[in-house]
Write an enzyme that holds these catalytic residues in place. Structure first.
Site, mmCIF file in Angstrom:
data_model
loop_
_atom_site.group_PDB
_atom_site.id
_atom_site.type_symbol
_atom_site.label_atom_id
_atom_site.label_comp_id
_atom_site.label_asym_id
_atom_site.label_seq_id
_atom_site.Cartn_x
_atom_site.Cartn_y
_atom_site.Cartn_z
ATOM 1 N N TRP A 164 0.865 -1.225 0.033
ATOM 2 C CA TRP A 164 0.176 0.065 -0.041
ATOM 3 C C TRP A 164 0.817 1.242 -0.016
ATOM 4 O O TRP A 164 0.430 2.331 -0.596
ATOM 5 C CB TRP A 164 -0.927 0.002 1.203
ATOM 6 C CG TRP A 164 -1.848 1.262 1.401
ATOM 7 C CD1 TRP A 164 -2.920 1.441 0.875
ATOM 8 C CD2 TRP A 164 -1.369 2.418 2.282
ATOM 9 N NE1 TRP A 164 -3.092 2.839 1.304
ATOM 10 C CE2 TRP A 164 -2.250 3.364 2.039
ATOM 11 C CE3 TRP A 164 -0.406 2.727 3.022
ATOM 12 C CZ2 TRP A 164 -2.339 4.584 2.962
ATOM 13 C CZ3 TRP A 164 -0.148 3.993 3.613
ATOM 14 C CH2 TRP A 164 -1.413 4.859 3.611
ATOM 15 N N HIS A 165 2.090 1.196 0.741
ATOM 16 C CA HIS A 165 2.845 2.298 0.724
ATOM 17 C C HIS A 165 3.343 2.798 -0.588
ATOM 18 O O HIS A 165 3.744 3.874 -0.722
ATOM 19 C CB HIS A 165 3.746 2.081 1.637
ATOM 20 C CG HIS A 165 3.496 2.321 3.204
ATOM 21 N ND1 HIS A 165 2.727 1.396 3.867
ATOM 22 C CD2 HIS A 165 3.403 3.443 3.974
ATOM 23 C CE1 HIS A 165 2.704 2.041 5.262
ATOM 24 N NE2 HIS A 165 2.995 3.023 5.209
ATOM 25 N N GLY A 166 3.592 1.875 -1.379
ATOM 26 C CA GLY A 166 4.207 2.367 -2.775
ATOM 27 C C GLY A 166 4.511 0.892 -3.542
ATOM 28 O O GLY A 166 4.658 -0.033 -2.909
ATOM 29 N N PHE A 185 2.367 8.910 -0.971
ATOM 30 C CA PHE A 185 1.385 7.823 -0.802
ATOM 31 C C PHE A 185 -0.085 8.051 -1.144
ATOM 32 O O PHE A 185 -0.936 7.103 -1.158
ATOM 33 C CB PHE A 185 1.689 7.048 0.361
ATOM 34 C CG PHE A 185 3.046 6.660 0.962
ATOM 35 C CD1 PHE A 185 3.784 6.210 0.142
ATOM 36 C CD2 PHE A 185 3.505 7.038 2.275
ATOM 37 C CE1 PHE A 185 5.271 6.025 0.186
ATOM 38 C CE2 PHE A 185 4.875 6.819 2.442
ATOM 39 C CZ PHE A 185 5.686 6.126 1.665
#
Length: 467
Positions: free
Chosen positions: A314-316, A467
């Site tokens: 989810w962060h990248g 993000f």
């Protein structure tokens, strides 16, 4: 637009506060906040604003369907899938194409899609709205502007906290107002500004110098790792403080997002204290639907590993984030299986001290990979932390440049500020007879220091804006 930019601090926010104070009626103020939220977001990209509006409209339509009586489950699946595909297309498509090209040893071309700022945050907020509406039809809204204000509420738009519509919606009808409420919000805003401009910036200068050096020894590697561990905490908790403060200025109550995470004595406890809104989101909308802890200890451990790995993704779209998430997932699973028995460590003072050291080490090493530009760079830095005994003249010169009176002072202040000592002192001051002038004076002094930092130049966006 950055919360710590001069334009925002001395133009956008004061004008908005003035207009908000002049308007009468909650509805009129809601319209103002909606318009200003869209204007605020448009400073980043007009294309991003269009995507935000389309996303909000689509989710509102899905919500209307979920408030009906038939076909609700397939509609929920379709709505969640639409949000995830939207997120994947703009954030992960290039990552996926590169991976496929690597497998077949072929050349790939970028899809050219630029992800809107904060896409992960407003997409997760939209998914929570759909799921909550499915679970309880009364949690939805037939009023599109109300939902749009929830999704585009500018203090939380770029990097959270990820609030629930069921918590936000009642405040659209009635919320607390007054000089004291505004003062509380401004104080919290200034504290967050100080975290960002003073502590995070100072730690960031050290971390950036080390991570871009390209040949760190054991001394520099540990200095850079510790500096970044402090930088990301003060950067993100500073943003959260500013978001909470700005929401309070306009009468909204925003849940806390950090609770001194570096006091934790286990990785599990760390995630109860770090980015609380994201941890709660993954718990309620992924971990529990996967089965939570209801299907045996091994399934529980697997569920935790899956959740943390996806949290990293989810962060990248980078293997560094995935490895960071998997790293936390491994230790969370080991704690769940009692292979690492943190419960026993808490039984004594010495044991809890060991728990603190263990947790800080896991967190610090994880953040090294999180910060690295590539997996190779991350492993090189981790290797230097434990075997980098090749001391070079260039490394010594850099270390001497980084270790000076100012940086040591800021490092000590950062460590102290990561502990609840300041909160206890602030509470003591607030309860004293002189609180009426000490608290404003301290906030004013902090704000002046922040202005000096702004005047010194050097733009540094919030880390979590990516993000």
């Amino acid at each position: 637009m950055n919360f710590d930019s001069p334009f925002y601090l001395f133009c956008f926010l004061p004008v908005l506060m003035l207009l908000h104070a002049l308007l009468r009626g909650t509805r009129a103020r809601n319209v103002l906040l909606l318009i200003c939220g869209l204007i605020f977001y448009s400073f980043g990209s007009l294309n991003g604003l269009v995507l935000l509006l389309v996303s909000a409209l689509v989710n509102w339509l899905f919500g209307l369907g979920l408030m009906g009586r038939r076909g609700r489950r397939p509609l929920l699946i379709l709505g969640v899938a639409a949000n995830l595909l939207f997120l994947a297309a703009y954030k992960y498509l290039d990552f996926l194409l590169a991976g496929i090209a690597g497998i077949f040893s072929s050349v790939w071309e970028s899809a050219g899609l630029v992800a809107p700022v904060g896409i992960s945050f407003f997409t997760f907020r939209s998914i929570s709205y759909l799921v909550d509406t499915y679970r309880d039809s009364s949690a939805g809204s037939k009023n599109f502007p109300r939902l749009l204000l929830y999704i585009s509420f500018f203090p939380q738009l770029m990097a959270g906290p990820i609030t629930r519509f069921s918590d936000f919606a009642p405040q659209l009808n009635e919320r607390e107002r007054g000089a004291e409420v505004t003062a509380q919000g401004l104080r919290r805003l200034i504290i967050g500004l100080g975290k960002k401009l003073l502590l995070s910036a100072a730690m960031g200068d050290i971390a950036d110098a080390v991570f871009t050096f390209g040949g760190a020894d054991i001394r520099l590697a540990w200095l850079g790792a510790i500096a970044y561990t402090l930088q990301i905490y003060f950067d993100f908790s500073g943003y959260s403080d500013m978001a909470i403060g700005m929401g309070r200025v306009f009468g909204f109550i925003t849940p806390e997002n950090f609770d001194y995470p570096y006091l934790s004595a286990s990785v599990t406890e760390f995630w109860r204290r770090w980015h609380i809104s994201l941890s709660s989101w993954f718990r309620d909308y992924l971990y529990i639907p996967l089965g939570g802890n209801r299907k045996g200890k091994y399934r529980t451990a697997l569920n935790k590993f899956i959740v943390f790995t996806l949290c990293g993704l989810w962060h990248g779209a980078n293997w560094t984030f995935i490895l960071w998430g998997a790293w936390h997932g491994i230790f969370s699973a080991l704690e769940s299986l009692k292979i690492i028995n943190t419960g026993r460590l808490r039984e004594s003072c010495a044991g809890r001290t060991v728990g603190h050291i263990y947790t800080l080490l896991v967190v610090c090493l994880g953040f090294v990979m999180f910060r690295a530009a590539s997996v190779g760079e991350g492993f090189a830095m981790l290797s230097a932390m434990f075997s980098g005994f090749d001391i070079t003249p260039a490394g010594t010169v850099l270390l001497r440049r980084l270790i000076n009176g100012e940086s040591v002072t800021m490092l000590v202040l950062a460590i102290i500020s990561a502990l609840p000592l300041g909160r206890r002192l602030y509470a003591h001051v607030e309860n004293s007879a002189a609180a009426c002038w000490i608290t404003p004076a301290l906030c004013l002094a902090l704000f002046v220091l922040c202005l000096f930092r702004l005047a010194a130049g050097g733009f540094s966006p919030f880390i979590y804006f990516q993000f």
